[in-house]
Scaffold this motif. Sequence first.
Motif, PDB file in Angstrom:
ATOM      1  N   GLY A 105       0.788  -1.231   0.000  1.00  0.00           N
ATOM      2  CA  GLY A 105       0.000   0.000   0.000  1.00  0.00           C
ATOM      3  C   GLY A 105       0.815   1.274   0.000  1.00  0.00           C
ATOM      4  O   GLY A 105       0.312   2.339   0.361  1.00  0.00           O
ATOM      5  N   PHE A 106       2.096   1.199  -0.419  1.00  0.00           N
ATOM      6  CA  PHE A 106       2.930   2.400  -0.448  1.00  0.00           C
ATOM      7  C   PHE A 106       2.611   3.296  -1.643  1.00  0.00           C
ATOM      8  O   PHE A 106       3.011   4.439  -1.689  1.00  0.00           O
ATOM      9  N   GLY A 107       1.936   2.743  -2.630  1.00  0.00           N
ATOM     10  CA  GLY A 107       1.636   3.550  -3.814  1.00  0.00           C
ATOM     11  C   GLY A 107       2.827   3.667  -4.738  1.00  0.00           C
ATOM     12  O   GLY A 107       3.799   2.907  -4.638  1.00  0.00           O
ATOM     13  N   TYR A 108       2.765   4.635  -5.616  1.00  0.00           N
ATOM     14  CA  TYR A 108       3.804   4.792  -6.639  1.00  0.00           C
ATOM     15  C   TYR A 108       5.071   5.365  -6.004  1.00  0.00           C
ATOM     16  O   TYR A 108       5.040   6.416  -5.383  1.00  0.00           O
ATOM     17  N   ASN A 109       6.196   4.651  -6.189  1.00  0.00           N
ATOM     18  CA  ASN A 109       7.475   5.086  -5.611  1.00  0.00           C
ATOM     19  C   ASN A 109       8.405   5.532  -6.738  1.00  0.00           C
ATOM     20  O   ASN A 109       9.124   4.723  -7.326  1.00  0.00           O
ATOM     21  N   LEU A 110       8.383   6.822  -7.029  1.00  0.00           N
ATOM     22  CA  LEU A 110       9.155   7.361  -8.146  1.00  0.00           C
ATOM     23  C   LEU A 110      10.657   7.171  -7.947  1.00  0.00           C
ATOM     24  O   LEU A 110      11.394   6.849  -8.884  1.00  0.00           O
ATOM     25  N   VAL A 111      11.133   7.347  -6.710  1.00  0.00           N
ATOM     26  CA  VAL A 111      12.571   7.210  -6.432  1.00  0.00           C
ATOM     27  C   VAL A 111      13.033   5.792  -6.738  1.00  0.00           C
ATOM     28  O   VAL A 111      14.097   5.579  -7.327  1.00  0.00           O
ATOM     29  N   ALA A 112      12.229   4.799  -6.334  1.00  0.00           N
ATOM     30  CA  ALA A 112      12.580   3.398  -6.596  1.00  0.00           C
ATOM     31  C   ALA A 112      12.611   3.118  -8.097  1.00  0.00           C
ATOM     32  O   ALA A 112      13.510   2.422  -8.595  1.00  0.00           O
ATOM     33  N   PHE A 113      11.646   3.658  -8.838  1.00  0.00           N
ATOM     34  CA  PHE A 113      11.631   3.485 -10.295  1.00  0.00           C
ATOM     35  C   PHE A 113      12.869   4.113 -10.925  1.00  0.00           C
ATOM     36  O   PHE A 113      13.465   3.557 -11.852  1.00  0.00           O
ATOM     37  N   ASN A 114      13.257   5.291 -10.418  1.00  0.00           N
ATOM     38  CA  ASN A 114      14.463   5.955 -10.932  1.00  0.00           C
ATOM     39  C   ASN A 114      15.710   5.108 -10.681  1.00  0.00           C
ATOM     40  O   ASN A 114      16.612   5.045 -11.523  1.00  0.00           O
ATOM     41  N   CYS A 115      15.775   4.465  -9.510  1.00  0.00           N
ATOM     42  CA  CYS A 115      16.904   3.572  -9.189  1.00  0.00           C
ATOM     43  C   CYS A 115      16.971   2.411 -10.177  1.00  0.00           C
ATOM     44  O   CYS A 115      18.055   2.062 -10.663  1.00  0.00           O
ATOM     45  N   LEU A 116      15.807   1.821 -10.444  1.00  0.00           N
ATOM     46  CA  LEU A 116      15.753   0.694 -11.384  1.00  0.00           C
ATOM     47  C   LEU A 116      16.133   1.145 -12.784  1.00  0.00           C
ATOM     48  O   LEU A 116      16.887   0.463 -13.496  1.00  0.00           O
ATOM     49  N   LEU A 117      15.635   2.310 -13.193  1.00  0.00           N
ATOM     50  CA  LEU A 117      15.948   2.861 -14.514  1.00  0.00           C
ATOM     51  C   LEU A 117      17.445   3.115 -14.649  1.00  0.00           C
ATOM     52  O   LEU A 117      18.063   2.755 -15.671  1.00  0.00           O
ATOM     53  N   ASP A 118      18.043   3.701 -13.610  1.00  0.00           N
ATOM     54  CA  ASP A 118      19.477   3.988 -13.615  1.00  0.00           C
ATOM     55  C   ASP A 118      20.296   2.700 -13.658  1.00  0.00           C
ATOM     56  O   ASP A 118      21.286   2.596 -14.397  1.00  0.00           O
ATOM     57  N   GLY A 119      19.873   1.705 -12.870  1.00  0.00           N
ATOM     58  CA  GLY A 119      20.592   0.435 -12.826  1.00  0.00           C
ATOM     59  C   GLY A 119      20.576  -0.280 -14.157  1.00  0.00           C
ATOM     60  O   GLY A 119      21.606  -0.806 -14.618  1.00  0.00           O
ATOM     61  N   LEU A 120      19.421  -0.304 -14.822  1.00  0.00           N
ATOM     62  CA  LEU A 120      19.310  -0.963 -16.136  1.00  0.00           C
ATOM     63  C   LEU A 120      20.204  -0.285 -17.161  1.00  0.00           C
ATOM     64  O   LEU A 120      20.900  -0.948 -17.941  1.00  0.00           O
ATOM     65  N   GLY A 121      20.202   1.052 -17.148  1.00  0.00           N
ATOM     66  CA  GLY A 121      21.014   1.792 -18.115  1.00  0.00           C
ATOM     67  C   GLY A 121      22.496   1.572 -17.897  1.00  0.00           C
ATOM     68  O   GLY A 121      23.249   1.338 -18.851  1.00  0.00           O
ATOM     69  N   LYS A 122      22.944   1.631 -16.644  1.00  0.00           N
ATOM     70  CA  LYS A 122      24.366   1.450 -16.346  1.00  0.00           C
ATOM     71  C   LYS A 122      24.844   0.034 -16.660  1.00  0.00           C
ATOM     72  O   LYS A 122      26.022  -0.178 -16.964  1.00  0.00           O
ATOM     73  N   ALA A 123      23.924  -0.934 -16.553  1.00  0.00           N
ATOM     74  CA  ALA A 123      24.285  -2.327 -16.854  1.00  0.00           C
ATOM     75  C   ALA A 123      24.239  -2.618 -18.346  1.00  0.00           C
ATOM     76  O   ALA A 123      24.526  -3.745 -18.768  1.00  0.00           O
ATOM     77  N   GLY A 124      23.865  -1.612 -19.152  1.00  0.00           N
ATOM     78  CA  GLY A 124      23.840  -1.789 -20.608  1.00  0.00           C
ATOM     79  C   GLY A 124      22.532  -2.306 -21.163  1.00  0.00           C
ATOM     80  O   GLY A 124      22.416  -2.569 -22.371  1.00  0.00           O
ATOM     81  N   HIS A 125      21.508  -2.449 -20.304  1.00  0.00           N
ATOM     82  CA  HIS A 125      20.190  -2.931 -20.768  1.00  0.00           C
ATOM     83  C   HIS A 125      19.353  -1.733 -21.195  1.00  0.00           C
ATOM     84  O   HIS A 125      18.287  -1.446 -20.619  1.00  0.00           O
ATOM     85  N   ILE A 126      19.815  -1.038 -22.217  1.00  0.00           N
ATOM     86  CA  ILE A 126      19.201   0.235 -22.585  1.00  0.00           C
ATOM     87  C   ILE A 126      17.794   0.068 -23.147  1.00  0.00           C
ATOM     88  O   ILE A 126      16.917   0.906 -22.932  1.00  0.00           O
TER      89      ILE A 126
END
Length: 456
Positions: A352-373
């Motif tokens: 029930g935390f709702g939308y967590n923008l910071v967590a999504f940004n972390c995932l987005l950053d991690g995927l990009g840095k790992a080359g999964h563009i």
Amino acid sequence: MVARLSTKLLNICISSICKAKQVAKAEAVIIDGIRLGVLPNVVTYNTLIDAYCRLDCIDAGYYVLSRMKEAGIAPNVISYNSLISGAARKCLLSSALDLFDEMLRAGIHPDAWSYNILINCLFKLGKPDEANRIFREMVLGDLHPCPATYNIMINGLCKNGYVNNAIMLFRNLQRHGFVPEVLTYNTLINGLSKARRMGTARRLLREFKEAGYEPNSITYTTVMKCCFQCRQFEEGLEILYEMRSKGYTFDGFAYCTVIAALIKIGRIEEADEIIRLMQHSGIQPDLVSYNTLMNLYCRQGRLDDAMKLLSDIEKEGLECDKYTHTIIIDGLCKAGNFSGAKQHLNYMNTLGFGYNLVAFNCLLDGLGKAGHIDHAMKLFESMEVKDTFTYTIQVHNLCRARRFLCASKIMVLCINSGFRILRATQRAVIDGLCSIGFTNEARKLKLKLRVARLLQ
């Protein structure tokens, strides 16, 4: 004598019951006392007024005034101070001022605390000029301010951004014979620290010691935190060692401040040592402490230890916040476990935390840095909410993958959405477009950025 003692006993009972927040029971005790012939006095009613005001029942507290008058008991300055304080706590300035005027009309002279309450309320509401006017009225009138008044003024000026005025007031008071308390120094040092005036704060700390005072743990912790915020890590650690040499016991806040600073500068082994000290000292960690430790473990890649902390939090009966789960998601991304990060993100939604923008940004950053563009692009497009960090992360990742044309389109989307991109990121995209031969696109992007800056 018997009646007086009985009323005193009644007041002790009423005070104890009110402290337990059982005002209805206190009212019942007063009724029983009257039936037994023990009549309440002004202290009884003042205790009741104060209890109602602390429970945010100001109207009920005000109604007690009329009951006092019916019983032939005249309200005094304490009665009105309790009501004014209750109104001030809820930031009801007009009600507080009306009560103050009513007190004057009733022929009751305000005391120092009447003015202190009003001054504090005005500072809380961001009205430092009006607070200063009330203070001048006190100084110029027959009523002299007390040390608490000066502390309220210094604290209020600092919190409203008038640190220089707070220092001038402090020096002026010293010239007129005011002897500052430990609280006064702590208040001013705290204000200077928040204003990043590290040099002045350290000088005041030295003056504090030279005046014969012994700084307490709050003083040291405040200056230490300021040092770390100003990236003066060595000075901050010196404060830490000085505290330890003087035998001060740290609280969880002090430990977390040091641990977070050491993590920030990559001194992980020293942070580990502080954690061990914290554990040996028997301090029961709060949620902030747990989050700090979890952040350290995730940075070290010790995800098993971080997950164990998560279960420890639940065992202690504490409720994890968004930040706790975001740390776990960021740690999973850094470890390359993106499926685990997505699962934990979904788990957050079930809580029930709702939308967590910071967590999504972390995932987005991690995927990009790992080359999964490509996966990062799909996530970016699926995100319900985006902020300037979302766009900046994606533009950086696309530049890293040398997909400058796509990065320029994302940047235009960012500008059109009303967000800003760092100048360094803008230059990276423009230079990248030029390097792959898209000079016309680079010129168009420059023009759009110029127009956006003019409109902003």
